[in-house]
Design a protein around this motif. Structure first.
Motif, PDB file in Angstrom:
ATOM      1  N   GLY A  51      -4.743 -76.860 107.860  1.00  0.00           N
ATOM      2  CA  GLY A  51      -3.740 -77.176 108.860  1.00  0.00           C
ATOM      3  C   GLY A  51      -3.196 -75.942 109.555  1.00  0.00           C
ATOM      4  O   GLY A  51      -3.584 -74.802 109.270  1.00  0.00           O
ATOM      5  N   PRO A  52      -2.252 -76.125 110.482  1.00  0.00           N
ATOM      6  CA  PRO A  52      -1.745 -75.016 111.302  1.00  0.00           C
ATOM      7  C   PRO A  52      -0.891 -74.010 110.562  1.00  0.00           C
ATOM      8  O   PRO A  52      -0.629 -72.919 111.079  1.00  0.00           O
ATOM      9  CB  PRO A  52      -0.923 -75.737 112.382  1.00  0.00           C
ATOM     10  CG  PRO A  52      -0.512 -77.028 111.746  1.00  0.00           C
ATOM     11  CD  PRO A  52      -1.658 -77.426 110.864  1.00  0.00           C
ATOM     12  N   SER A  53      -0.433 -74.335 109.363  1.00  0.00           N
ATOM     13  CA  SER A  53       0.415 -73.394 108.622  1.00  0.00           C
ATOM     14  C   SER A  53      -0.392 -72.314 107.912  1.00  0.00           C
ATOM     15  O   SER A  53       0.171 -71.424 107.288  1.00  0.00           O
ATOM     16  CB  SER A  53       1.270 -74.143 107.592  1.00  0.00           C
ATOM     17  OG  SER A  53       0.449 -74.743 106.600  1.00  0.00           O
ATOM     18  N   VAL A  54      -1.722 -72.400 108.011  1.00  0.00           N
ATOM     19  CA  VAL A  54      -2.598 -71.433 107.346  1.00  0.00           C
ATOM     20  C   VAL A  54      -3.519 -70.781 108.372  1.00  0.00           C
ATOM     21  O   VAL A  54      -4.097 -71.460 109.223  1.00  0.00           O
ATOM     22  CB  VAL A  54      -3.444 -72.115 106.249  1.00  0.00           C
ATOM     23  CG1 VAL A  54      -4.455 -71.145 105.650  1.00  0.00           C
ATOM     24  CG2 VAL A  54      -2.536 -72.679 105.161  1.00  0.00           C
ATOM     25  N   THR A  55      -3.633 -69.459 108.301  1.00  0.00           N
ATOM     26  CA  THR A  55      -4.571 -68.710 109.139  1.00  0.00           C
ATOM     27  C   THR A  55      -5.792 -68.358 108.303  1.00  0.00           C
ATOM     28  O   THR A  55      -5.660 -67.869 107.177  1.00  0.00           O
ATOM     29  CB  THR A  55      -3.936 -67.419 109.672  1.00  0.00           C
ATOM     30  OG1 THR A  55      -2.855 -67.763 110.552  1.00  0.00           O
ATOM     31  CG2 THR A  55      -4.943 -66.570 110.436  1.00  0.00           C
ATOM     32  N   ILE A  56      -6.975 -68.609 108.848  1.00  0.00           N
ATOM     33  CA  ILE A  56      -8.220 -68.337 108.132  1.00  0.00           C
ATOM     34  C   ILE A  56      -8.889 -67.118 108.738  1.00  0.00           C
ATOM     35  O   ILE A  56      -9.254 -67.118 109.920  1.00  0.00           O
ATOM     36  CB  ILE A  56      -9.167 -69.548 108.201  1.00  0.00           C
ATOM     37  CG1 ILE A  56      -8.472 -70.794 107.623  1.00  0.00           C
ATOM     38  CG2 ILE A  56     -10.458 -69.262 107.439  1.00  0.00           C
ATOM     39  CD1 ILE A  56      -9.265 -72.074 107.812  1.00  0.00           C
ATOM     40  N   ALA A  93       0.351 -68.628 107.801  1.00  0.00           N
ATOM     41  CA  ALA A  93       0.336 -68.318 109.226  1.00  0.00           C
ATOM     42  C   ALA A  93       1.599 -67.597 109.687  1.00  0.00           C
ATOM     43  O   ALA A  93       1.546 -66.802 110.619  1.00  0.00           O
ATOM     44  CB  ALA A  93       0.147 -69.612 110.030  1.00  0.00           C
ATOM     45  N   ALA A  94       2.734 -67.857 109.040  1.00  0.00           N
ATOM     46  CA  ALA A  94       3.994 -67.246 109.468  1.00  0.00           C
ATOM     47  C   ALA A  94       4.163 -65.832 108.948  1.00  0.00           C
ATOM     48  O   ALA A  94       4.648 -64.947 109.653  1.00  0.00           O
ATOM     49  CB  ALA A  94       5.172 -68.121 109.025  1.00  0.00           C
ATOM     50  N   LEU A 154      -3.415 -73.837  97.725  1.00  0.00           N
ATOM     51  CA  LEU A 154      -2.499 -73.565  98.831  1.00  0.00           C
ATOM     52  C   LEU A 154      -1.074 -73.960  98.477  1.00  0.00           C
ATOM     53  O   LEU A 154      -0.123 -73.234  98.765  1.00  0.00           O
ATOM     54  CB  LEU A 154      -2.955 -74.316 100.088  1.00  0.00           C
ATOM     55  CG  LEU A 154      -4.291 -73.887 100.699  1.00  0.00           C
ATOM     56  CD1 LEU A 154      -4.616 -74.741 101.913  1.00  0.00           C
ATOM     57  CD2 LEU A 154      -4.261 -72.411 101.085  1.00  0.00           C
ATOM     58  N   ARG A 155      -0.912 -75.113  97.846  1.00  0.00           N
ATOM     59  CA  ARG A 155       0.428 -75.573  97.482  1.00  0.00           C
ATOM     60  C   ARG A 155       1.075 -74.659  96.459  1.00  0.00           C
ATOM     61  O   ARG A 155       2.287 -74.444  96.460  1.00  0.00           O
ATOM     62  CB  ARG A 155       0.355 -76.995  96.932  1.00  0.00           C
ATOM     63  CG  ARG A 155       0.098 -78.046  98.004  1.00  0.00           C
ATOM     64  CD  ARG A 155      -0.024 -79.434  97.400  1.00  0.00           C
ATOM     65  NE  ARG A 155      -0.162 -80.455  98.432  1.00  0.00           N
ATOM     66  CZ  ARG A 155      -0.441 -81.730  98.184  1.00  0.00           C
ATOM     67  NH1 ARG A 155      -0.623 -82.125  96.928  1.00  0.00           N
ATOM     68  NH2 ARG A 155      -0.548 -82.598  99.171  1.00  0.00           N
ATOM     69  N   PRO A 159       4.342 -69.759 100.515  1.00  0.00           N
ATOM     70  CA  PRO A 159       5.795 -69.632 100.431  1.00  0.00           C
ATOM     71  C   PRO A 159       6.500 -70.829 101.049  1.00  0.00           C
ATOM     72  O   PRO A 159       6.044 -71.381 102.045  1.00  0.00           O
ATOM     73  CB  PRO A 159       6.088 -68.354 101.252  1.00  0.00           C
ATOM     74  CG  PRO A 159       4.783 -67.636 101.346  1.00  0.00           C
ATOM     75  CD  PRO A 159       3.734 -68.698 101.310  1.00  0.00           C
ATOM     76  N   ILE A 160       7.615 -71.216 100.457  1.00  0.00           N
ATOM     77  CA  ILE A 160       8.393 -72.333 100.993  1.00  0.00           C
ATOM     78  C   ILE A 160       8.913 -72.016 102.388  1.00  0.00           C
ATOM     79  O   ILE A 160       9.004 -72.869 103.255  1.00  0.00           O
ATOM     80  CB  ILE A 160       9.584 -72.659 100.056  1.00  0.00           C
ATOM     81  CG1 ILE A 160       9.049 -73.127  98.705  1.00  0.00           C
ATOM     82  CG2 ILE A 160      10.497 -73.713 100.658  1.00  0.00           C
ATOM     83  CD1 ILE A 160      10.119 -73.406  97.676  1.00  0.00           C
ATOM     84  N   THR A 161       9.241 -70.743 102.650  1.00  0.00           N
ATOM     85  CA  THR A 161       9.797 -70.361 103.943  1.00  0.00           C
ATOM     86  C   THR A 161       8.809 -70.598 105.071  1.00  0.00           C
ATOM     87  O   THR A 161       9.192 -70.680 106.232  1.00  0.00           O
ATOM     88  CB  THR A 161      10.184 -68.874 103.944  1.00  0.00           C
ATOM     89  OG1 THR A 161       9.043 -68.087 103.538  1.00  0.00           O
ATOM     90  CG2 THR A 161      11.320 -68.609 102.992  1.00  0.00           C
ATOM     91  N   ALA A 162       7.535 -70.725 104.759  1.00  0.00           N
ATOM     92  CA  ALA A 162       6.531 -70.887 105.802  1.00  0.00           C
ATOM     93  C   ALA A 162       6.669 -72.223 106.519  1.00  0.00           C
ATOM     94  O   ALA A 162       6.274 -72.360 107.668  1.00  0.00           O
ATOM     95  CB  ALA A 162       5.129 -70.780 105.215  1.00  0.00           C
TER      96      ALA A 162
END
Length: 224
Positions: A51-56, A93-94, A154-155, A159-162
């Motif tokens: 998903g978009p919260s992860v950069t590959i 990603a963040a 991933l879970r 980080p929760i802040t992401a």
């Protein structure tokens, strides 16, 4: 006579410079693609799962991921991983925090030298506490099977802040808010048509890449 000498000089100089330019040309050419067809296919599967919260990040050197302890044997220890990379490195990603890595193993990984290489790489990841998963290269994949292994890692590491949205804050100039989506300063625009024609609103200065708008003065977020 002087003119002929000048022409000859400039011709000579041109030949020298041309020769120098030819010598400066290096023996490199551009590759047509970064990933093979099989790697591209697997990349898109990973992207859909993460998903978009992860950069590959593809093809990352181990020396960009791990530091080598200083002291005796530093150079030899660095050399052991300097020419090695992982196929995919997944980051938040963040924050770009390292989450896990993935290797896509083709038939070459069955060779003795590749097995020794994989053993070393696995030990490096294990000692550092960063998950590394291996998947055999195939003509097709079951996304559910891959997700069943990827998602728990991933879970556990993201980080929760992401997942917390960026809150709008006042910018330095004019008190306008920053975009809650991308963080860029927002600017005042006037609607030219529609039910809100003539009304002003905040629009992200990153348009058209970012289309976030905020009402004035309530600043209730609206996404186009």
């Amino acid at each position: 006579m002087a003119t002929k000498q000048r022409v000859s000089f400039w011709q000579w100089l041109g030949q020298i410079l041309g020769f120098a330019r030819q010598k400066e040309k290096l023996p490199y050419s551009l590759k047509t693609e970064l990933l093979s067809a099989g790697e591209i296919s697997f990349y898109h599967i990973l992207k859909a799962i993460a998903g978009p919260s992860v950069t590959i990040c593809p093809k990352v050197r181990l020396t960009d991921v791990f530091s080598v302890q200083s002291g005796k044997g530093w150079q030899s220890n660095w050399n052991r991983i300097s020419q090695k990379h992982v196929d995919f490195l997944l980051c938040d990603a963040a924050t770009m925090t390292l989450l896990m890595a993935v290797e896509l193993d083709d038939k070459s990984h069955k060779r003795a030298d590749r097995e020794a290489r994989d053993e070393l790489v696995n030990r490096v990841f294990d000692d550092a506490g960063l998950p590394l998963l291996h998947f055999p290269a195939k003509g097709s994949y079951r996304t559910d099977d891959i997700a069943a292994q990827i998602v728990p890692c991933l879970r556990r590491n993201q980080p929760i802040t992401a997942v917390n949205p960026v809150q709008p804050v006042a910018s330095v100039e004019g008190g306008a808010p920053c975009c809650p989506k991308c963080g860029k300063p927002m600017v005042i625009r006037t609607a030219k048509s529609g039910a809100r024609a003539g009304e002003q609103f905040y629009a992200c200065s990153g348009y058209p890449q970012c289309k976030t708008i905020l009402n004035i003065p309530q600043m209730a977020g609206i996404q186009q």
